[in-house]
Design an enzyme around this catalytic site. Structure first.
Site, PDB file in Angstrom:
ATOM      1  N   ARG A  46       0.848  -1.212   0.000  1.00  0.00           N
ATOM      2  CA  ARG A  46       0.000   0.000   0.000  1.00  0.00           C
ATOM      3  C   ARG A  46       0.875   1.250   0.000  1.00  0.00           C
ATOM      4  O   ARG A  46       0.509   2.277  -0.539  1.00  0.00           O
ATOM      5  CB  ARG A  46      -0.960   0.034   1.192  1.00  0.00           C
ATOM      6  CG  ARG A  46      -1.663   1.384   1.344  1.00  0.00           C
ATOM      7  CD  ARG A  46      -2.996   1.355   2.089  1.00  0.00           C
ATOM      8  NE  ARG A  46      -2.972   0.577   3.290  1.00  0.00           N
ATOM      9  CZ  ARG A  46      -2.376   0.959   4.445  1.00  0.00           C
ATOM     10  NH1 ARG A  46      -1.760   2.120   4.529  1.00  0.00           N
ATOM     11  NH2 ARG A  46      -2.410   0.170   5.485  1.00  0.00           N
ATOM     12  N   TYR A  91     -11.606  19.148 -15.867  1.00  0.00           N
ATOM     13  CA  TYR A  91     -12.221  17.829 -16.040  1.00  0.00           C
ATOM     14  C   TYR A  91     -13.452  17.712 -15.126  1.00  0.00           C
ATOM     15  O   TYR A  91     -13.451  18.235 -14.009  1.00  0.00           O
ATOM     16  CB  TYR A  91     -11.173  16.772 -15.680  1.00  0.00           C
ATOM     17  CG  TYR A  91     -11.670  15.355 -15.790  1.00  0.00           C
ATOM     18  CD1 TYR A  91     -11.857  14.762 -17.031  1.00  0.00           C
ATOM     19  CD2 TYR A  91     -11.931  14.604 -14.650  1.00  0.00           C
ATOM     20  CE1 TYR A  91     -12.315  13.458 -17.125  1.00  0.00           C
ATOM     21  CE2 TYR A  91     -12.377  13.295 -14.741  1.00  0.00           C
ATOM     22  CZ  TYR A  91     -12.572  12.730 -15.984  1.00  0.00           C
ATOM     23  OH  TYR A  91     -13.017  11.441 -16.080  1.00  0.00           O
ATOM     24  N   ASP A 131      -2.782  19.996 -14.319  1.00  0.00           N
ATOM     25  CA  ASP A 131      -3.188  18.706 -14.888  1.00  0.00           C
ATOM     26  C   ASP A 131      -2.692  18.694 -16.334  1.00  0.00           C
ATOM     27  O   ASP A 131      -3.186  19.424 -17.187  1.00  0.00           O
ATOM     28  CB  ASP A 131      -4.722  18.560 -14.815  1.00  0.00           C
ATOM     29  CG  ASP A 131      -5.208  17.204 -15.339  1.00  0.00           C
ATOM     30  OD1 ASP A 131      -4.496  16.576 -16.148  1.00  0.00           O
ATOM     31  OD2 ASP A 131      -6.329  16.782 -14.956  1.00  0.00           O
ATOM     32  N   LYS A 176      -4.933   7.669 -19.514  1.00  0.00           N
ATOM     33  CA  LYS A 176      -5.114   8.216 -20.868  1.00  0.00           C
ATOM     34  C   LYS A 176      -3.845   8.027 -21.707  1.00  0.00           C
ATOM     35  O   LYS A 176      -3.476   6.908 -21.980  1.00  0.00           O
ATOM     36  CB  LYS A 176      -5.530   9.683 -20.771  1.00  0.00           C
ATOM     37  CG  LYS A 176      -6.645   9.958 -19.754  1.00  0.00           C
ATOM     38  CD  LYS A 176      -7.971   9.331 -20.136  1.00  0.00           C
ATOM     39  CE  LYS A 176      -9.022   9.433 -19.039  1.00  0.00           C
ATOM     40  NZ  LYS A 176      -9.242  10.789 -18.522  1.00  0.00           N
TER      41      LYS A 176
HETATM   42  C1  LIG Z   1      -9.624  11.219 -17.330  1.00  0.00           C
HETATM   43  C2  LIG Z   1      -9.105  12.475 -16.755  1.00  0.00           C
HETATM   44  C3  LIG Z   1      -8.970  12.610 -15.373  1.00  0.00           C
HETATM   45  C4  LIG Z   1      -9.397  11.518 -14.405  1.00  0.00           C
HETATM   46  O1  LIG Z   1      -8.617  10.376 -14.564  1.00  0.00           O
HETATM   47  P1  LIG Z   1      -9.128   8.884 -14.133  1.00  0.00           P
HETATM   48  O2  LIG Z   1      -7.906   8.060 -14.378  1.00  0.00           O
HETATM   49  O3  LIG Z   1     -10.281   8.549 -15.011  1.00  0.00           O
HETATM   50  O4  LIG Z   1      -9.521   8.959 -12.712  1.00  0.00           O
HETATM   51  C5  LIG Z   1      -8.449  13.789 -14.887  1.00  0.00           C
HETATM   52  N1  LIG Z   1      -8.081  14.792 -15.702  1.00  0.00           N
HETATM   53  C6  LIG Z   1      -8.212  14.703 -17.042  1.00  0.00           C
HETATM   54  C7  LIG Z   1      -7.786  15.840 -17.902  1.00  0.00           C
HETATM   55  C8  LIG Z   1      -8.718  13.551 -17.609  1.00  0.00           C
HETATM   56  O5  LIG Z   1      -8.867  13.466 -18.933  1.00  0.00           O
END
Ligand SMILES: *Cc1c(COP(=O)(O)O)cnc(C)c1O
Length: 396
Positions: A62, A115, A187, A212
């Site tokens: 963890r 997001y 982000d 992604k």
């Molecule tokens: C998909 C996404 C997230 C969230 O990610 P998860 O892995 O689905 O929790 C956050 N920020 C952006 C820009 C995203 O495209």
């Protein structure tokens, strides 16, 4: 990447960073997936040293795990960061970061176009701990600077934005954030470290949904935060206690995907540019949102801070939501699904993808047209993707 002659290129880092360990079990050349929950010690003094952080090593998965550590190291080097820590998902990276940095009475400044899940944290969860979220017009830099100057603990940015691909000037706002004493978080999921390195532009922390583009194959969830060591340590501590830990198997899949990150992004940058130009001149297409187009409202900023304009674009069709419903099933080389950044092209309207968490009114307030189609360019041949779009449009 940066103007540092000793720093290897992004492609070399994508392959080798974190994976130059000659001591992997049985001299494996590939990172083993260590599913073990715990790690044993014959010597109690050594065990104590590792437990107290005086010696490198693992105790319990963890907290840290050898496979997961390789993933963190690869992203750390690609972002040019001092430290990195990982999470079960991108949302875990975002929520753990915000809840580590913010306390009751604090103020966070961000933008309207984050997001969908991030937007929910600002509007639903942070107010519950008496944190004030100020969400500014995404590209009104002067207004954002004015809010920063009023005082904030965290400045939270996301660029390019989801789903209308607005681009925020990281260097400009990071300077304002730092001047106000804020921690600047970006982000970087859409740009990826291949196209932008926010830390080099003045951010304190950069985070990703590794689900992604980093993983790139839509088969593993993950998240990661990189940046200043003291901050990353605090976020790691929050995560090790709250338990949003990245699974070793997911870490392995993400690592495997990342070995082709630079090749995939190069192809996606190129295809998305050509597809945007194709769509822009098509009579059935009302508007195209892509930072690489000279007509894009933030093209100048994008040119300054992005080495490539990314694989994400969006567009609206003439004919309303009925046209969208007729068009999407006609695409042959695209999954209609709630994901992005994969090797396959993925399409969907924001109501079912990025902003499924928001109401119709909230999406309207964010300036997201209901007839928008988000297009995540895969690595298929560009000509086939354009022919597919042409065919599908002809059938509407
Ligand atoms: C998909 C996404 C997230 C969230 O990610 P998860 O892995 O689905 O929790 C956050 N920020 C952006 C820009 C995203 O495209």
């Amino acid at each position: 990447m940066m103007a540092d002659d000793t720093r290897p290129g992004a492609g070399t880092l994508a392959i080798w960073a974190g994976e130059d360990n000659k001591d992997f079990w049985g001299r494996a050349t590939q990172t083993p997936v260590v599913h073990s929950v715990s790690f044993g010690y014959g010597d109690v003094d050594e065990w104590l040293d590792v437990a107290l952080g005086n010696k490198l090593g693992h105790i319990y998965s963890r907290n840290t795990n050898p496979t997961v550590a390789v993933f963190e190291e690869k992203v750390r080097q690609l972002e040019g960061a001092a430290a990195a820590t990982s999470f079960a998902t991108g949302m875990a990276a975002i929520s753990n970061t915000l809840f580590t940095l913010l306390s009751p009475g604090d103020r966070v400044v961000s933008v309207k176009d984050t997001y969908g899940g991030t937007n929910r944290i600002f509007l639903e969860f942070l107010p519950r701990i008496q944190v004030e979220s100020v969400l500014c017009d995404t590209t009104d830099h002067a207004a954002i600077e004015a809010e920063i100057a009023k005082g904030c603990t965290v400045l939270y940015l996301e660029t390019p934005t989801n789903p209308t691909l607005k681009v925020i000037d990281i260097a400009r706002l990071a300077a304002a954030g730092r001047a106000a004493g804020a921690t600047v978080v970006v982000d970087n999921t859409f740009a990826t470290p291949i196209n932008t390195n926010p830390l080099a532009l003045g951010a304190d922390l950069v985070l990703h949904s590794a689900t992604k583009f980093l993983g790139g194959h839509a088969d593993a969830l993950g998240g990661v935060v990189c940046g200043v060591e003291s901050l990353v340590k605090r976020i790691y501590h929050y995560r090790e206690i709250n338990g949003a830990t990245l699974d070793p198997m997911a870490a392995y899949l993400l690592l495997r995907g990342m070995k082709t990150l630079h090749l995939r992004i190069r192809q996606q940058n190129e295809s998305a540019m050509q597809i945007s130009r194709f769509l822009r001149q098509h009579p059935q297409v009302e508007a195209v949102y892509y930072p690489g187009l000279e007509s894009h409202e933030n093209h100048e900023v994008a040119r300054r801070q992005m080495r490539g304009f990314g694989g994400m674009l969006s567009f609206t069709l003439r004919g309303g939501f009925d046209a969208v419903k007729a068009f999407l099933p006609r695409l042959h080389y695209a999954h209609a699904a709630a994901n992005l950044g994969a090797v396959e092209t993925v399409v969907g309207p924001p109501a079912t993808t990025s902003h499924v968490e928001c109401t119709l009114e909230e999406r309207a307030a964010m300036g997201i047209p209901e007839t928008l189609i988000r297009y995540s360019t895969g690595i298929e041949d560009t000509a086939d993707l354009i022919a597919d779009l042409e065919r599908a449009l002809a059938g509407v």
